[in-house]
Motif scaffolding. Structure first.
Motif, PDB file in Angstrom:
ATOM      1  N   SER A   1      78.879 -15.206-121.264  1.00 50.91           N
ATOM      2  CA  SER A   1      79.939 -15.590-122.195  1.00 50.91           C
ATOM      3  C   SER A   1      80.556 -14.388-122.907  1.00 50.91           C
ATOM      4  CB  SER A   1      79.398 -16.572-123.234  1.00 50.91           C
ATOM      5  OG  SER A   1      79.079 -17.804-122.634  1.00 50.91           O
ATOM      6  N   THR A   2      81.763 -14.600-123.366  1.00 50.28           N
ATOM      7  CA  THR A   2      82.474 -13.594-124.151  1.00 50.28           C
ATOM      8  C   THR A   2      82.004 -13.653-125.601  1.00 50.28           C
ATOM      9  OG1 THR A   2      84.245 -15.131-124.725  1.00 50.28           O
ATOM     10  CG2 THR A   2      84.472 -13.910-122.646  1.00 50.28           C
ATOM     11  N   SER A   3      82.555 -12.779-126.425  1.00 47.92           N
ATOM     12  CA  SER A   3      82.153 -12.727-127.832  1.00 47.92           C
ATOM     13  C   SER A   3      82.495 -14.015-128.574  1.00 47.92           C
ATOM     14  CB  SER A   3      82.832 -11.537-128.520  1.00 47.92           C
ATOM     15  OG  SER A   3      84.241 -11.655-128.430  1.00 47.92           O
ATOM     16  N   GLU A   4      83.463 -14.793-128.072  1.00 50.24           N
ATOM     17  CA  GLU A   4      83.823 -16.048-128.724  1.00 50.24           C
ATOM     18  C   GLU A   4      82.985 -17.219-128.243  1.00 50.24           C
ATOM     19  OE1 GLU A   4      87.991 -16.194-127.449  1.00 50.24           O
ATOM     20  OE2 GLU A   4      87.155 -15.195-125.699  1.00 50.24           O
ATOM     21  N   GLY A   5      82.023 -16.947-127.369  1.00 51.52           N
ATOM     22  CA  GLY A   5      81.128 -17.992-126.900  1.00 51.52           C
ATOM     23  C   GLY A   5      81.643 -18.798-125.736  1.00 51.52           C
ATOM     24  N   ALA A   6      82.706 -18.332-125.081  1.00 50.42           N
ATOM     25  CA  ALA A   6      83.287 -19.048-123.951  1.00 50.42           C
ATOM     26  C   ALA A   6      83.049 -18.270-122.665  1.00 50.42           C
ATOM     27  CB  ALA A   6      84.782 -19.256-124.175  1.00 50.42           C
ATOM     28  N   LEU A   7      83.354 -18.917-121.539  1.00 47.88           N
ATOM     29  CA  LEU A   7      83.167 -18.283-120.240  1.00 47.88           C
ATOM     30  C   LEU A   7      84.461 -17.635-119.760  1.00 47.88           C
ATOM     31  CD1 LEU A   7      81.165 -21.138-118.502  1.00 47.88           C
ATOM     32  CD2 LEU A   7      80.233 -18.960-119.314  1.00 47.88           C
ATOM     33  N   PRO A   8      84.380 -16.414-119.254  1.00 44.17           N
ATOM     34  CA  PRO A   8      85.557 -15.834-118.621  1.00 44.17           C
ATOM     35  C   PRO A   8      85.759 -16.470-117.250  1.00 44.17           C
ATOM     36  CG  PRO A   8      83.703 -14.372-118.321  1.00 44.17           C
ATOM     37  CD  PRO A   8      83.209 -15.527-119.168  1.00 44.17           C
ATOM     38  N   ALA A   9      86.960 -16.370-116.724  1.00 45.31           N
ATOM     39  CA  ALA A   9      87.183 -16.860-115.368  1.00 45.31           C
ATOM     40  C   ALA A   9      86.363 -16.043-114.383  1.00 45.31           C
ATOM     41  CB  ALA A   9      88.665 -16.808-115.015  1.00 45.31           C
ATOM     42  N   ILE A  10      86.403 -14.721-114.528  1.00 44.27           N
ATOM     43  CA  ILE A  10      85.643 -13.812-113.661  1.00 44.27           C
ATOM     44  C   ILE A  10      84.889 -12.830-114.536  1.00 44.27           C
ATOM     45  CG2 ILE A  10      85.723 -12.195-111.721  1.00 44.27           C
ATOM     46  CD1 ILE A  10      86.820 -14.920-110.995  1.00 44.27           C
ATOM     47  N   HIS A  11      83.569 -12.794-114.407  1.00 40.41           N
ATOM     48  CA  HIS A  11      82.765 -11.821-115.149  1.00 40.41           C
ATOM     49  C   HIS A  11      82.891 -10.462-114.475  1.00 40.41           C
ATOM     50  CE1 HIS A  11      79.111  -9.830-116.698  1.00 40.41           C
ATOM     51  NE2 HIS A  11      79.318 -10.601-117.764  1.00 40.41           N
ATOM     52  N   PRO A  12      82.898  -9.367-115.251  1.00 43.71           N
ATOM     53  CA  PRO A  12      83.070  -8.034-114.663  1.00 43.71           C
ATOM     54  C   PRO A  12      82.039  -7.667-113.605  1.00 43.71           C
ATOM     55  CG  PRO A  12      83.358  -7.950-117.048  1.00 43.71           C
ATOM     56  CD  PRO A  12      82.873  -9.327-116.728  1.00 43.71           C
ATOM     57  N   SER A  13      80.898  -8.342-113.565  1.00 50.01           N
ATOM     58  CA  SER A  13      79.884  -8.035-112.547  1.00 50.01           C
ATOM     59  C   SER A  13      80.389  -8.292-111.133  1.00 50.01           C
ATOM     60  CB  SER A  13      78.614  -8.856-112.802  1.00 50.01           C
ATOM     61  OG  SER A  13      78.898 -10.245-112.765  1.00 50.01           O
ATOM     62  N   GLN A  14      81.528  -8.970-111.007  1.00 50.52           N
ATOM     63  CA  GLN A  14      82.106  -9.235-109.696  1.00 50.52           C
ATOM     64  C   GLN A  14      82.703  -7.974-109.077  1.00 50.52           C
ATOM     65  OE1 GLN A  14      81.960 -12.084-107.976  1.00 50.52           O
ATOM     66  NE2 GLN A  14      83.125 -11.262-106.249  1.00 50.52           N
ATOM     67  N   ARG A  15      82.944  -6.962-109.898  1.00 52.49           N
ATOM     68  CA  ARG A  15      83.589  -5.747-109.407  1.00 52.49           C
ATOM     69  C   ARG A  15      82.785  -5.134-108.251  1.00 52.49           C
ATOM     70  NH1 ARG A  15      87.439  -3.142-111.774  1.00 52.49           N
ATOM     71  NH2 ARG A  15      86.954  -3.995-113.850  1.00 52.49           N
ATOM     72  N   GLY A  16      83.485  -4.795-107.199  1.00 50.12           N
ATOM     73  CA  GLY A  16      82.856  -4.194-106.033  1.00 50.12           C
ATOM     74  C   GLY A  16      82.563  -5.182-104.921  1.00 50.12           C
ATOM     75  N   TYR A  17      82.663  -6.473-105.218  1.00 47.36           N
ATOM     76  CA  TYR A  17      82.450  -7.499-104.208  1.00 47.36           C
ATOM     77  C   TYR A  17      83.791  -8.170-103.881  1.00 47.36           C
ATOM     78  CZ  TYR A  17      77.546  -6.919-105.457  1.00 47.36           C
ATOM     79  OH  TYR A  17      76.306  -6.387-105.705  1.00 47.36           O
ATOM     80  N   PRO A  18      83.947  -8.688-102.689  1.00 44.35           N
ATOM     81  CA  PRO A  18      85.225  -9.308-102.333  1.00 44.35           C
ATOM     82  C   PRO A  18      85.519 -10.531-103.196  1.00 44.35           C
ATOM     83  CG  PRO A  18      83.893  -8.885-100.372  1.00 44.35           C
ATOM     84  CD  PRO A  18      82.998  -8.665-101.551  1.00 44.35           C
ATOM     85  N   SER A  19      86.770 -10.676-103.575  1.00 36.31           N
ATOM     86  CA  SER A  19      87.205 -11.868-104.302  1.00 36.31           C
ATOM     87  C   SER A  19      88.692 -12.053-104.087  1.00 36.31           C
ATOM     88  CB  SER A  19      86.893 -11.758-105.806  1.00 36.31           C
ATOM     89  OG  SER A  19      87.530 -10.640-106.386  1.00 36.31           O
ATOM     90  N   ALA A  20      89.170 -13.243-104.357  1.00 30.46           N
ATOM     91  CA  ALA A  20      90.573 -13.567-104.132  1.00 30.46           C
ATOM     92  C   ALA A  20      91.467 -12.670-104.980  1.00 30.46           C
ATOM     93  CB  ALA A  20      90.824 -15.029-104.469  1.00 30.46           C
ATOM     94  N   PRO A  21      92.581 -12.238-104.446  1.00 35.04           N
ATOM     95  CA  PRO A  21      93.498 -11.389-105.221  1.00 35.04           C
ATOM     96  C   PRO A  21      94.075 -12.088-106.434  1.00 35.04           C
ATOM     97  CG  PRO A  21      94.474 -12.040-103.118  1.00 35.04           C
ATOM     98  CD  PRO A  21      93.043 -12.445-103.068  1.00 35.04           C
ATOM     99  N   PHE A  22      94.081 -13.427-106.438  1.00 36.64           N
ATOM    100  CA  PHE A  22      94.572 -14.141-107.621  1.00 36.64           C
ATOM    101  C   PHE A  22      93.480 -14.311-108.674  1.00 36.64           C
ATOM    102  CE2 PHE A  22      93.768 -17.184-104.136  1.00 36.64           C
ATOM    103  CZ  PHE A  22      92.695 -17.896-104.660  1.00 36.64           C
ATOM    104  N   ALA A  23      92.309 -13.721-108.461  1.00 35.35           N
ATOM    105  CA  ALA A  23      91.225 -13.743-109.442  1.00 35.35           C
ATOM    106  C   ALA A  23      90.822 -12.303-109.750  1.00 35.35           C
ATOM    107  CB  ALA A  23      90.032 -14.532-108.907  1.00 35.35           C
ATOM    108  N   PRO A  24      91.673 -11.562-110.452  1.00 29.63           N
ATOM    109  CA  PRO A  24      91.398 -10.143-110.687  1.00 29.63           C
ATOM    110  C   PRO A  24      90.198  -9.932-111.611  1.00 29.63           C
ATOM    111  CG  PRO A  24      93.283 -10.856-111.986  1.00 29.63           C
ATOM    112  CD  PRO A  24      92.932 -12.003-111.083  1.00 29.63           C
ATOM    113  N   VAL A  25      89.505  -8.823-111.389  1.00 30.53           N
ATOM    114  CA  VAL A  25      88.360  -8.447-112.212  1.00 30.53           C
ATOM    115  C   VAL A  25      88.832  -7.458-113.265  1.00 30.53           C
ATOM    116  CG1 VAL A  25      86.047  -7.447-112.225  1.00 30.53           C
ATOM    117  CG2 VAL A  25      86.823  -8.768-110.241  1.00 30.53           C
ATOM    118  N   VAL A  26      88.566  -7.766-114.528  1.00 23.64           N
ATOM    119  CA  VAL A  26      88.920  -6.867-115.634  1.00 23.64           C
ATOM    120  C   VAL A  26      87.666  -6.570-116.433  1.00 23.64           C
ATOM    121  CG1 VAL A  26      91.307  -7.703-115.732  1.00 23.64           C
ATOM    122  CG2 VAL A  26      89.559  -8.792-117.159  1.00 23.64           C
TER     123      VAL A  26
END
Length: 337
Positions: A134-159
């Protein structure tokens, strides 16, 4: 498969293989009524293309809804579990790799909910994982940064520092409440969802679907009904639901969506008990279900309407969409065979 020479125990010809429940018989051949039913055609498609999980889900939902079939679904789902209590490994086909992601975990919870196994110590572990994602506000991000480096849809960018999203948080919170799961993570996440839903002004179909999933499970029913009523007016005003499938040009496709990626009444009200069912007249709902039934393709499966970016993700997504189409049609009283 390449030919490897003669076999001392040849594979039996297809006309001697017992029926798999698709309307064929080694003695009498196809039953015309069964062979042409939506369920029989979809079953052939699932056996031909689906992952083990979707094969087991199909069996549970349409052939044998008993405890053994539910156990088999759980066993298949366990292959996607991660050490931190979440789920990964491409469970949600548009995200690949071994790391826990909110969308994977939401997918897993929907599977468990559908077989009435959404409870117990497993849910305690899942909620601990959700807390860590979860983020600092207690909610879930669409994509957690741990996804970086693994394949994912281009419409689901990792930030690096993603915000909390109703898209990923709403369905999980609504489902946990509906199953009377209580965990410390739910308190702030529920407050986030209420604030997000009640402040929506301009939205898009997937966000609205997430809001409906939250509202359908929210414990405060009068508040949920009021929020759903406002949301339904927004959907109609912004033409987010294609109310006439024969005139799709009259309905805009949301920015970033694939060409022709419309949403229909049945996408919002997947079951008659949903608060979203009140948004549509009986005639509008019937047209939507007629369209859904017509969408079954020649191979027996339903199409994926969102943007496709890799062959494997499209192949893995279609059985999931097919199972949900059949469940939606059946829930609304349509005969599937």
């Amino acid at each position: 498969m390449a030919e490897t020479g003669a076999s001392p125990d040849p594979v039996p010809s297809l006309d001697r293989v017992p029926s798999l429940g698709t309307g064929t018989s080694p003695d009498t051949g196809p039953s015309p009524a069964a062979a042409s039913s939506p369920l029989a055609r979809a079953e052939h498609f699932v056996w031909l293309t689906a992952r083990v999980l979707e094969q087991r889900r199909f069996t549970y939902h349409f052939r044998d809804g008993g405890d053994r079939a539910a156990d088999a679904v759980e066993s298949a789902l366990a292959a996607y579990a991660t050490e931190d209590g979440g789920y990964g490994y491409g469970l949600e086909p548009d995200l690949r790799g071994p790391v826990s992601q909110p969308l994977h975990t939401g997918h897993a919870l929907r599977v468990l909910d559908s077989i009435r196994r959404c409870g117990g110590q497993r849910l305690e572990r899942v909620c601990r994982c959700l807390t860590s994602l979860s983020t600092s506000e207690g909610a879930l991000p669409a994509i957690h940064p741990s996804q970086r480096g693994y394949p994912s849809a281009p419409f689901a960018p990792v930030v690096d520092d993603p915000p909390g999203e109703l898209l990923s948080t709403g369905p999980v919170v609504g489902l946990l409440h509906r199953n009377e799961v209580w965990h410390a993570w739910l308190f702030r996440a529920t407050d986030f969802c209420w604030a997000a839903v009640e402040s929506l002004e301009k939205s898009h179909p997937y966000e609205v679907q997430a809001a409906v999933a939250f509202l359908d499970g929210a414990p405060d029913r009068p508040r949920a009904e009021a929020a759903a009523d406002r949301l339904g007016r927004l959907v109609r005003e912004q033409r987010l639901a294609a109310l006439d499938p024969d005139d799709l040009a009259a309905y805009p496709v949301s920015p970033g969506y694939a060409p022709g990626e419309h949403h229909f009444a049945h996408d919002f009200a997947r079951v008659p008990e949903s608060l979203a069912r009140a948004w549509f007249t009986d005639a509008e709902m019937e047209r939507s279900l007629d369209f859904l039934a017509r969408e079954q393709q020649e191979d027996g499966g339903w199409p994926v309407r969102w943007r496709q970016w890799a062959p494997t993700t499209a192949l893995e997504s279609r059985p999931i969409v097919t199972i949900e189409a059949l469940r939606t049609l059946r829930a609304h009283g349509r005969s599937i065979g």
